[in-house]
Design a protein around this motif. Structure first.
Motif, PDB file in Angstrom:
ATOM      1  N   LEU A   1       0.826  -1.208   0.000  1.00  0.00           N
ATOM      2  CA  LEU A   1       0.000   0.000   0.000  1.00  0.00           C
ATOM      3  C   LEU A   1       0.862   1.262   0.000  1.00  0.00           C
ATOM      4  N   ARG A   2       1.996   1.164   0.697  1.00  0.00           N
ATOM      5  CA  ARG A   2       2.853   2.340   0.834  1.00  0.00           C
ATOM      6  C   ARG A   2       3.731   2.558  -0.392  1.00  0.00           C
ATOM      7  N   ASP A   3       4.265   1.462  -0.982  1.00  0.00           N
ATOM      8  CA  ASP A   3       5.276   1.590  -2.039  1.00  0.00           C
ATOM      9  C   ASP A   3       4.816   1.134  -3.415  1.00  0.00           C
ATOM     10  N   GLY A   4       3.661   0.467  -3.477  1.00  0.00           N
ATOM     11  CA  GLY A   4       3.203  -0.044  -4.764  1.00  0.00           C
ATOM     12  C   GLY A   4       3.685  -1.462  -5.003  1.00  0.00           C
ATOM     13  N   PRO A   5       3.143  -2.135  -6.035  1.00  0.00           N
ATOM     14  CA  PRO A   5       3.544  -3.509  -6.355  1.00  0.00           C
ATOM     15  C   PRO A   5       5.036  -3.607  -6.642  1.00  0.00           C
ATOM     16  N   PRO A   6       5.659  -4.711  -6.237  1.00  0.00           N
ATOM     17  CA  PRO A   6       7.120  -4.848  -6.343  1.00  0.00           C
ATOM     18  C   PRO A   6       7.585  -5.258  -7.740  1.00  0.00           C
ATOM     19  N   PHE A   7       7.257  -4.448  -8.756  1.00  0.00           N
ATOM     20  CA  PHE A   7       7.853  -4.696 -10.069  1.00  0.00           C
ATOM     21  C   PHE A   7       8.405  -3.385 -10.601  1.00  0.00           C
ATOM     22  N   ALA A   8       9.300  -3.479 -11.570  1.00  0.00           N
ATOM     23  CA  ALA A   8      10.165  -2.355 -11.939  1.00  0.00           C
ATOM     24  C   ALA A   8       9.427  -1.135 -12.483  1.00  0.00           C
ATOM     25  N   HIS A   9       8.453  -1.338 -13.350  1.00  0.00           N
ATOM     26  CA  HIS A   9       7.865  -0.215 -14.067  1.00  0.00           C
ATOM     27  C   HIS A   9       6.598   0.307 -13.397  1.00  0.00           C
ATOM     28  N   PHE A  10       6.723   0.653 -12.145  1.00  0.00           N
ATOM     29  CA  PHE A  10       5.600   1.274 -11.436  1.00  0.00           C
ATOM     30  C   PHE A  10       5.902   2.764 -11.346  1.00  0.00           C
ATOM     31  N   PRO A  11       5.156   3.613 -12.086  1.00  0.00           N
ATOM     32  CA  PRO A  11       5.506   5.039 -12.185  1.00  0.00           C
ATOM     33  C   PRO A  11       5.557   5.736 -10.828  1.00  0.00           C
ATOM     34  N   ALA A  12       6.440   6.718 -10.740  1.00  0.00           N
ATOM     35  CA  ALA A  12       6.572   7.479  -9.496  1.00  0.00           C
ATOM     36  C   ALA A  12       5.255   8.157  -9.140  1.00  0.00           C
ATOM     37  N   ARG A  13       4.534   8.601 -10.169  1.00  0.00           N
ATOM     38  CA  ARG A  13       3.282   9.307  -9.912  1.00  0.00           C
ATOM     39  C   ARG A  13       2.215   8.361  -9.362  1.00  0.00           C
ATOM     40  N   ALA A  14       2.213   7.118  -9.844  1.00  0.00           N
ATOM     41  CA  ALA A  14       1.276   6.124  -9.326  1.00  0.00           C
ATOM     42  C   ALA A  14       1.578   5.835  -7.858  1.00  0.00           C
ATOM     43  N   LYS A  15       2.877   5.775  -7.515  1.00  0.00           N
ATOM     44  CA  LYS A  15       3.265   5.573  -6.110  1.00  0.00           C
ATOM     45  C   LYS A  15       2.769   6.721  -5.244  1.00  0.00           C
ATOM     46  N   LEU A  16       2.895   7.927  -5.774  1.00  0.00           N
ATOM     47  CA  LEU A  16       2.464   9.111  -5.028  1.00  0.00           C
ATOM     48  C   LEU A  16       0.962   9.069  -4.763  1.00  0.00           C
ATOM     49  N   LEU A  17       0.208   8.698  -5.783  1.00  0.00           N
ATOM     50  CA  LEU A  17      -1.252   8.637  -5.636  1.00  0.00           C
ATOM     51  C   LEU A  17      -1.657   7.514  -4.686  1.00  0.00           C
ATOM     52  N   LEU A  18      -0.966   6.379  -4.785  1.00  0.00           N
ATOM     53  CA  LEU A  18      -1.274   5.258  -3.901  1.00  0.00           C
ATOM     54  C   LEU A  18      -0.989   5.634  -2.447  1.00  0.00           C
ATOM     55  N   LYS A  19       0.112   6.341  -2.230  1.00  0.00           N
ATOM     56  CA  LYS A  19       0.450   6.797  -0.878  1.00  0.00           C
ATOM     57  C   LYS A  19      -0.605   7.766  -0.345  1.00  0.00           C
ATOM     58  N   LYS A  20      -1.213   8.519  -1.280  1.00  0.00           N
ATOM     59  CA  LYS A  20      -2.232   9.497  -0.909  1.00  0.00           C
ATOM     60  C   LYS A  20      -3.516   8.817  -0.429  1.00  0.00           C
ATOM     61  N   ILE A  21      -3.887   7.710  -1.085  1.00  0.00           N
ATOM     62  CA  ILE A  21      -5.153   7.047  -0.723  1.00  0.00           C
ATOM     63  C   ILE A  21      -4.968   5.968   0.346  1.00  0.00           C
ATOM     64  N   ALA A  22      -3.718   5.574   0.602  1.00  0.00           N
ATOM     65  CA  ALA A  22      -3.460   4.468   1.532  1.00  0.00           C
ATOM     66  C   ALA A  22      -4.056   4.688   2.925  1.00  0.00           C
ATOM     67  N   PRO A  23      -3.921   5.885   3.545  1.00  0.00           N
ATOM     68  CA  PRO A  23      -4.501   6.070   4.884  1.00  0.00           C
ATOM     69  C   PRO A  23      -6.015   5.843   4.913  1.00  0.00           C
ATOM     70  N   PHE A  24      -6.711   6.321   3.905  1.00  0.00           N
ATOM     71  CA  PHE A  24      -8.165   6.125   3.863  1.00  0.00           C
ATOM     72  C   PHE A  24      -8.500   4.646   3.666  1.00  0.00           C
ATOM     73  N   LEU A  25      -7.756   3.976   2.770  1.00  0.00           N
ATOM     74  CA  LEU A  25      -7.978   2.546   2.545  1.00  0.00           C
ATOM     75  C   LEU A  25      -7.783   1.750   3.842  1.00  0.00           C
ATOM     76  N   LEU A  26      -6.690   2.004   4.540  1.00  0.00           N
ATOM     77  CA  LEU A  26      -6.394   1.250   5.760  1.00  0.00           C
ATOM     78  C   LEU A  26      -7.434   1.527   6.839  1.00  0.00           C
ATOM     79  N   THR A  27      -7.887   2.774   6.929  1.00  0.00           N
ATOM     80  CA  THR A  27      -8.916   3.123   7.916  1.00  0.00           C
ATOM     81  C   THR A  27     -10.191   2.321   7.672  1.00  0.00           C
ATOM     82  N   ARG A  28     -10.601   2.233   6.385  1.00  0.00           N
ATOM     83  CA  ARG A  28     -11.817   1.475   6.068  1.00  0.00           C
ATOM     84  C   ARG A  28     -11.623  -0.024   6.284  1.00  0.00           C
ATOM     85  N   ILE A  29     -10.411  -0.514   6.016  1.00  0.00           N
ATOM     86  CA  ILE A  29     -10.119  -1.938   6.218  1.00  0.00           C
ATOM     87  C   ILE A  29     -10.190  -2.291   7.700  1.00  0.00           C
ATOM     88  N   ILE A  30      -9.607  -1.433   8.560  1.00  0.00           N
ATOM     89  CA  ILE A  30      -9.648  -1.667  10.013  1.00  0.00           C
ATOM     90  C   ILE A  30     -11.085  -1.698  10.510  1.00  0.00           C
TER      91      ILE A  30
END
Length: 649
Positions: free
Chosen positions: A570-599
């Protein structure tokens, strides 16, 4: 009046330089105005800057004939208009002084009431240059014509005889007409030297190549200001061909001792063609000539500053590009900011047919077929860079264009909505900002109250920008720091005092920023609501693994170690080489909300595992992460879908 009594009197009237004012009044009293000094002073005191009004009036009058002065004395309305112009703009006064006939034509011949479009500009310019055949003569004609028209357009704007929309449209029409004349002249010159540019079409036939000048930015939107650069891109039909060259006549026969001898045969002697060059070389030369003809500074100034930095590859790119090379660039390397810039792209000179082909070609690059929520993030990033740059270079400046609640926020607001929805709704692909706001309101993308507020603010800010620039002709949008200059601005905008001006400025920019902020940051603020400190700590990189696992256990996870490993996804994105920096940034942005709903779900461990599969399935699709980041309801629906699948197992 004696100097010892005149100076205090002039001070009470409001002149800041009483000695200069007295000198000017004495000079005017030596003309036909000698019996009208009191009336002159009354008019001068109503000008935006009495000091400049008097100083510039004296300069202008010193160049007028006695007959012309008499005409101004007889017509008080024309005299008042002249004084207002002198008190508002040193730029326009400096244009009048060496060319007094311009003010005679403008004011006395009622040219102030004349409104022109590109058709009239072209017709007049063609008449000005029809008998000219060299670059210097054409350059001078274009510059003198521009001076005349800037005086007319500027005076109409200052005197309130033209709306902001009419002023920007005329300035843009003048620029387009100037480019058209420059293009026609330069093309003719190059044809004389290199022949006609011919390319091989897709069907194998040979055709004359075409060339178009694409207007970008404010030129593309037909909304130039008085100190705008003209942002342009040069495009030509194809690279597949060359120029025809020019005929190379046979050399005269050689003589030796008065006896003709047959010279050795050469290409030149057979009457062939010389100076054939590639189409790329030909059009780069054409682009260079046009740029210099319009943008070079001569003793007559320049026509317009030319900015070519929006072309493919920017400053490092070729001056001119073929249609196909431009297509390859935008398909392969086009950047986010270029998509926003291309919204305003419009053919302004040269082949309109080729211009339309260019616009059709870049359409898929600019407007995506799906709802493109990446636009908000991309444009927001562009604005943040502008803010940082402004803070670094001029932290105390009040920039009407780039500052908080300024013109750029209105433009970015419009462009973001166009980029998001323009792929599906072609009607909203409007290049002019005000016209786009009206269309977006009619199509239901903007609430009527917001649209009205943005239109009102845009007109106010553009009028303010014009007044700032017309005073001296400087390329600036910054409100001056000196109190006297702010007072002049306030009076030029018809405010009774600077307090009223500042109140209106704060009101308009405040409304703009509120609307802008709601579009660009509402989603981020919604995502931040209800996020606990523990969630932020767990997703951070500072805590030790054991501490994270302890928090996860308390939060309801039965397998905290497995949960810890998934959270890295959730924090760093899937562990493969071609994961864009911008996708990582967006995933990091939504991760807190995702984890809150999961809990908060009935089975956090299982919900987290399903979310891992979901994100791995999405992969590097930045657009999907952007959609989630801009709409928490979509995240909730995704989680609900995961739970529904779980219940059916």
């Amino acid at each position: 009046m004696q100097e010892n009594t005149a100076t205090p009197y002039l001070k009470t009237l409001g002149f800041s330089d009483q000695a200069k004012a007295l000198q000017n009044l004495r000079s005017l009293s030596q003309t036909q105005f000698k019996d009208h000094i009191e009336e002159l002073v009354d008019f001068i005191m109503s000008a935006s800057s009495p000091d400049d009004a008097l100083n510039n009036l004296e300069r202008v009058v010193s160049q007028l004939s006695p007959e012309t002065i008499s005409l101004f004395i007889k017509d008080k309305e024309n005299l008042k208009n002249l004084i207002i112009i002198c008190g508002s703009s040193n730029l326009l006064a400096n244009t009048i002084v060496p060319n007094p006939i311009l003010i005679e034509q403008l004011v006395l011949e009622q040219k102030l009431k004349t409104k022109k479009d590109i058709t009239i500009f072209l017709k007049e310019l063609e008449s000005w240059v029809q008998n000219l055949s060299d670059m210097n003569s054409i350059a001078r004609a274009l510059r003198l014509y521009k001076q005349r028209e800037y005086l007319r357009i500027g005076a109409r704007d200052i005197l309130g005889l033209a709306s902001m929309q009419e002023t920007t449209l005329e300035l843009s029409g003048l620029a387009s007409a100037s480019l058209e004349i420059a293009y026609g002249f330069c093309l003719k010159q190059l044809k004389t030297e290199y022949g006609t540019a011919v390319y091989t079409d897709i069907d194998g036939s040979e055709r004359e190549s075409e060339f178009v000048i694409i207007g970008m930015g404010k030129l593309g939107g037909a909304e130039l200001n008085f100190s705008s650069d003209i942002d342009i891109i040069y495009i030509y039909s194809s690279d597949k061909g060359e120029t025809t060259g020019i005929e190379n006549p046979p050399s005269p026969p050689f003589t030796k001792g008065g006896i003709f001898e047959n010279p050795p045969l050469t290409k030149g002697d057979t009457g062939g063609f010389k100076n054939k060059i590639s189409l790329h070389a030909f059009y780069v030369k054409l682009a260079e000539m046009i740029t210099k003809l319009i943008g070079n500074v001569t003793e007559d100034g320049m026509v317009f500053r030319v900015d070519l930095n929006l072309r493919p590859e920017g400053k490092g790119g070729d001056l001119a590009n073929s249609l196909r090379s431009a297509e390859i660039y935008y398909e392969s390397w086009g950047q986010s900011w270029e998509r926003a810039a291309m919204i305003k792209a419009r053919p302004v000179a040269g082949s309109m047919k080729l211009g339309e082909e260019f616009l059709k070609m870049i359409e898929p690059f600019v407007y995506r077929r799906y709802l493109d929520f990446t636009a908000i993030e991309e444009i927001s990033g562009m604005k943040e860079k502008i803010d940082v740059s402004l803070l670094r270079t001029a932290p105390d400046a009040l920039d009407v264009k780039l500052g908080v609640g300024g013109i750029r926020e209105i433009e970015f607001f419009v462009q973001a909505i166009q980029l998001i929805n323009g792929g599906k709704d072609k009607i909203i692909r409007e290049k002019n900002t005000l016209a786009a706001l009206e269309i977006l309101e009619k199509r239901g993308y903007i609430a009527s109250a917001d649209a009205d507020a943005l239109k009102c603010a845009y007109i106010f800010l553009r009028n303010l920008e014009h007044r700032i620039q017309i005073v001296e002709g400087r390329q600036t949008q910054v409100i001056p720091a000196m109190a006297a200059e702010v007072e002049r601005l306030a009076r030029m905008l018809s405010f009774k005092d600077t307090k009223q001006f500042w109140n209106e400025y704060k009101k308009q920019t405040g409304l703009v920023h509120e609307i802008y902020d709601a579009l660009f940051f509402k989603a981020s603020k919604e995502l931040e609501q209800g996020i606990s400190k523990d969630v932020l700590l767990v997703l951070g990189e500072e805590m030790e693994k054991e501490d994270v696992m302890e928090i996860l256990s308390k939060a309801g996870f039965h397998e905290p170690e497995a949960a810890y490993e998934i959270l890295k996804l959730l924090r760093d994105g899937p562990p493969f080489a071609h994961f864009p920096a911008r996708a990582k940034l967006l995933l990091k942005k939504i991760a807190p909300f995702l984890l809150t709903r999961i809990i908060a779900s009935p089975a956090p461990d299982l919900a987290l595992k399903h979310m891992e599969r979901f994100i791995s399935a999405i992969g590097a699709r930045t657009t999907f992460y952007s959609l989630l980041a801009e709409n928490r309801k979509v995240i909730s629906l995704s989680l609900r879908a995961r739970r529904s699948n779980l219940a059916s197992i």
